[in-house]
Design an enzyme around this catalytic site. Sequence first.
Site, PDB file in Angstrom:
ATOM      1  N   ALA A 435       0.671  -1.059  -0.134  1.00  0.00           N
ATOM      2  CA  ALA A 435       0.510  -0.223   0.254  1.00  0.00           C
ATOM      3  C   ALA A 435       1.344   1.361   0.056  1.00  0.00           C
ATOM      4  CB  ALA A 435      -1.181  -0.117   1.441  1.00  0.00           C
ATOM      5  N   ASP A 461       9.718  -6.402  -3.528  1.00  0.00           N
ATOM      6  CA  ASP A 461       8.957  -6.991  -3.515  1.00  0.00           C
ATOM      7  C   ASP A 461       8.272  -8.769  -3.521  1.00  0.00           C
ATOM      8  OD1 ASP A 461       6.135  -8.165  -2.004  1.00  0.00           O
ATOM      9  OD2 ASP A 461       6.239  -5.759  -0.898  1.00  0.00           O
ATOM     10  N   ARG A 472      -7.000  -0.841  -1.513  1.00  0.00           N
ATOM     11  CA  ARG A 472      -5.669   0.011  -0.464  1.00  0.00           C
ATOM     12  C   ARG A 472      -4.844   0.176  -1.651  1.00  0.00           C
ATOM     13  NH1 ARG A 472      -5.203  -4.125   1.594  1.00  0.00           N
ATOM     14  NH2 ARG A 472      -3.458  -4.535   2.493  1.00  0.00           N
ATOM     15  N   LYS A 485       3.558  -8.245  -7.056  1.00  0.00           N
ATOM     16  CA  LYS A 485       3.495  -7.010  -6.673  1.00  0.00           C
ATOM     17  C   LYS A 485       4.733  -5.994  -7.179  1.00  0.00           C
ATOM     18  CE  LYS A 485       1.049  -7.312  -2.488  1.00  0.00           C
ATOM     19  NZ  LYS A 485       1.420  -6.987  -1.185  1.00  0.00           N
ATOM     20  N   ASP A 533       6.034  -3.648   6.220  1.00  0.00           N
ATOM     21  CA  ASP A 533       5.032  -3.964   7.497  1.00  0.00           C
ATOM     22  C   ASP A 533       5.166  -4.446   8.328  1.00  0.00           C
ATOM     23  OD1 ASP A 533       5.729  -6.632   6.392  1.00  0.00           O
ATOM     24  OD2 ASP A 533       3.590  -7.094   5.524  1.00  0.00           O
ATOM     25  N   ASN A 534       6.545  -4.890   8.675  1.00  0.00           N
ATOM     26  CA  ASN A 534       7.291  -6.024  10.258  1.00  0.00           C
ATOM     27  C   ASN A 534       7.866  -4.668  10.153  1.00  0.00           C
ATOM     28  OD1 ASN A 534       9.564  -8.059   9.655  1.00  0.00           O
ATOM     29  ND2 ASN A 534       8.575  -7.247   7.729  1.00  0.00           N
ATOM     30  N   CYS A 589       0.054 -21.429  29.998  1.00  0.00           N
ATOM     31  CA  CYS A 589      -0.883 -22.259  29.976  1.00  0.00           C
ATOM     32  C   CYS A 589      -2.453 -21.638  30.385  1.00  0.00           C
ATOM     33  CB  CYS A 589      -0.330 -21.883  31.893  1.00  0.00           C
ATOM     34  SG  CYS A 589      -0.846 -20.712  33.347  1.00  0.00           S
TER      35      CYS A 589
END
Length: 1020
Positions: A435, A461, A472, A485, A533-534, A589
């Site tokens: 985007a 990419d 988007r 992309k 994006d990270n 747990c």
Amino acid sequence: MDIDEGFYSRQLYVLGHDAMRRMGKANILIAGMRGLGVEIAKNVILAGVRSVTVQDEGMVEWYDLSSQFYCREADLGQNRALSCLSSLSRLNAHVSVKAHSGPLDKNLLTQFQVVVLTNSSLDEQKRVGDFCHSRDIKLIIADTKGLCGQLFCDFGEEFRVVDCDGETPLSVMVDSITKGNPGRVTCSEEHDFVDVTHVTFSGVQGMEELNTCGPVEVQVLDKYSFSICDTSGFSAYEKGGVASEVKKAAILTFKPLREALDEALRDPEMMVPTDYGKQEEHRTLHIAFQALHDFVKSTGHLPKPRSKMDADMLVTMTRKRCEASRLEELDECVVRKLAMTARGDLAPINAFIGGLAAQEVMKACSGKFTPLCQWLYFDALECLPEEEEGDEEEALTEETCAPKGCRYDGQIAVFGSAFQEKLARQRYFLVGAGAIGCELLKNFALIGLGAGEGGHITVTDMDSIERSNLNRQFLFRSQDVGRQKAEVAAQAVREMNPALNISAHQNRLGPESEGVYGYSFFRQLDGVAAALDNVEARVYLDTLCVRYQKPMLEGGTRGTKGSTVVVVPHLTESYGPATSSSDKATPLCTLKNFPHRIEHTLQWARDQFEGIFKHSAENVNQYLRDDNFLSRLEQRGEAEALEVLEVVSASVGDLRPRGWEDCVRWARLRWETLYNHDIRQLLHCFPPDALTSSGVPFWTGAKRCPHPLTFDPECTTHMDFVVAAANLYGQTYGIPDTTRDRSAVRAMLQGVHVPAFAPKSSVKIHVSDEEMEADKGKDVDTARLEALKAELGPPRPERQALRMHPLEFEKDDDSNFHMDYVVAASNLRAENYDIPPADRLKSKLIAGRIIPAIATTTAAIAGLMCVELYKLVWGRMQPHAHRSAFINLAVQLCVMSVPAKPRPFTVAGREYSLWDCILVQGRQHGQQEMTLGALLEHIKQTHELEVSSLFYGPAMLYNAGSGHEQRLQQRVSEVVCSVTKKEIPPHVEMLEMVPSFVGEDDEEEAILPIRYILVPPTQN
């Protein structure tokens, strides 16, 4: 109205179904199809309104092409609205797009719920504003002039906002509630409520009146408690309960344009700041924009670029308006800069203002988020060089800023022709074509970045286009789904600007691609843009930029929120190392036995999917192809080995399914195990009335007492689980003839024998992760482990046909049963623990770890990144000229900040920063590579630093006094190879080594690295 969830999925997480349905009924008029108008239109069409009509009476001219991305040189002299109609229509098949080339009259205006004016005169704004306010038509006025922008909203006398900020309502587990006036609620975890928050209660036992009394107001007492209404007449509280925030609607009143023009200077609440350091300048802009209309009305044109005479005239006109409006202080410098750049039409400024304006359109249609109240100004005048900084070649004069009859005239009017040539020579690396990447590439094409001799853009990419991207990532169309992309994006922007030099890669940025993106690649770059994006990828790219001394533009979004960071060598901090996430990891747990939020059950369901349908199949395949599988498995510990081998044995042995009926049987028994037997075993170990060693109830606070479920084939969720689980199980084994036919599955279930539950006294259930870790490896059935190892042994040749098909979780394919399984599995477990279930959309968001996204925020962030790009290309900016930003379009919050300077540190009494290094050319003037001793002597002579030890990664190359004298006679690369026992890969052109120096502060964590270049100077 049906919503195409596949197309709008990421936007739905921002707006929700109700807001999207309201938007789907709205008809929008956008007047003015220059760069700003088309930017707004693009974003609104992607958002999914009912219809958009674009209006413009003007013809395409050279000035337009600097920011109008849907007009081409072939369109010169044609109507703007008609020229871009075809391209706008292809953005979203769900939106009707029309063009109108006539004037704005009342008959046209009455057809729309929202009217947007761009590139309009003040007289027209007032005329349309009066009409729209009287007819309750929402009005948005947006304008840009060079480096300045303006936004105004009038949504009528009564505008209802159903959700002011879009934040997820808060909820908290209740630990106790007192009887009193007011009652005191104590929580089992920190709450984030504020005073006057309204909450509802659910699941309260004992004081059950609270579950039905409706929203009550909160007064915060401390971070764990708050007071509520009078509870003295209620029943006594026993246990349980959740307090959940209730969003309150708001009614807002807007003043019509004529009133708001004067009121803005008297009421500071009417002007939303975009930079808190420029509030006075923006008050000046409010008057100067009106004076600019006076100037055009008087002369018939905007001020000429860099014309001092026109600038003087605008200052005079602004002074007159200033006196009438009683503005106390006029910043004439701002007025002059506005005059000298007003003819400019810049893509980044249009992208930012266009993103904000389109978000206001969406608010007007949907009632979602708080609208702008009522004025906003933005400027990036700091992009202009200080007068004393300019040299003769780059001096901004009337001549250098005059139009050249080219597509960049709108930009040359602001920055001059020499700067345009400099932009064309730039070489940039864009990482990410999603985007933000699409928006950046659009801006790059429009401003001419890398569009000249020697200039170039490299975009990489690794992802291919999915349908959910189309809402988007506006460079992609439905026919592009499945293509790469980067390749499609590069092709699309070449069509916008055929002069653009761009190449597309499909490489993932990481250590594996250092052969492509190494020293030689970075050496020829002018800068880097990160559209990732990270955080981990951003940190890795930032490390490369620091190593190779390159500036980096970074931007990211999450829904209506976005941020930008500009990293400039020696001027600013770097992006920095990854910090620990604010989201604390959920204890194992809790996931395994004590969930109390839907997030816990969804994570548990996702883990179930990965374990059963991916990891188990991978282990079987590894066993079948790897003769050393068993010996390697033993290294992971006996407990894990036993668990893995049980699954492998079942998968290749008699328990392997032979057909579809076996898959259905497995799914039914799996249901019984998870939602009945396991819960009953837990209650056998910890009965509902169990007490802890200190005598308090075990099931209290965050521990919700579960109850087992009884299978009902008429229950939709029960059958959802069985059908999805059976199909997924069959897929992993390659079973044909699976089906969605519930009646057929229900008939098969009648023949499934379900064993009765028998509690096991030997089972230990851990109540904490520490207890779980302490017992790890204990009580392993070693006899069973040895029996399995003997049974499996080396895989026999005939077993090769038993290979399985591991499933990779794919959230966006509604036909693959993945989300069917996760939603059903999670909601059934939620039912076990009386946790409110989640619908498919929310489940996909959480389990799929989706980042909500919307085109408006993306456009605005890309615009701000390219504003910083202008400053980088000038290359002479002071640190105070740069801006990092945080925006939240839901509440029109925009915070600009000057990036922090790099933190200094000292080495042997001298000051350095993270940008400093000792750069050494390993081969000088055709000579052989230097020895390690020569390297240390070079550093001593050149930098007056004496190396005491030297590391390459974890390997120690040298340590004074450790008998390494022989290494001093070896070439540096030879020492590296001999110590690491590895050859230096051919693509490695620079070695980064970490030294310690004599006299260095041992407590200083920062390092001054040695960067040793292996390639000869002729290649460097």
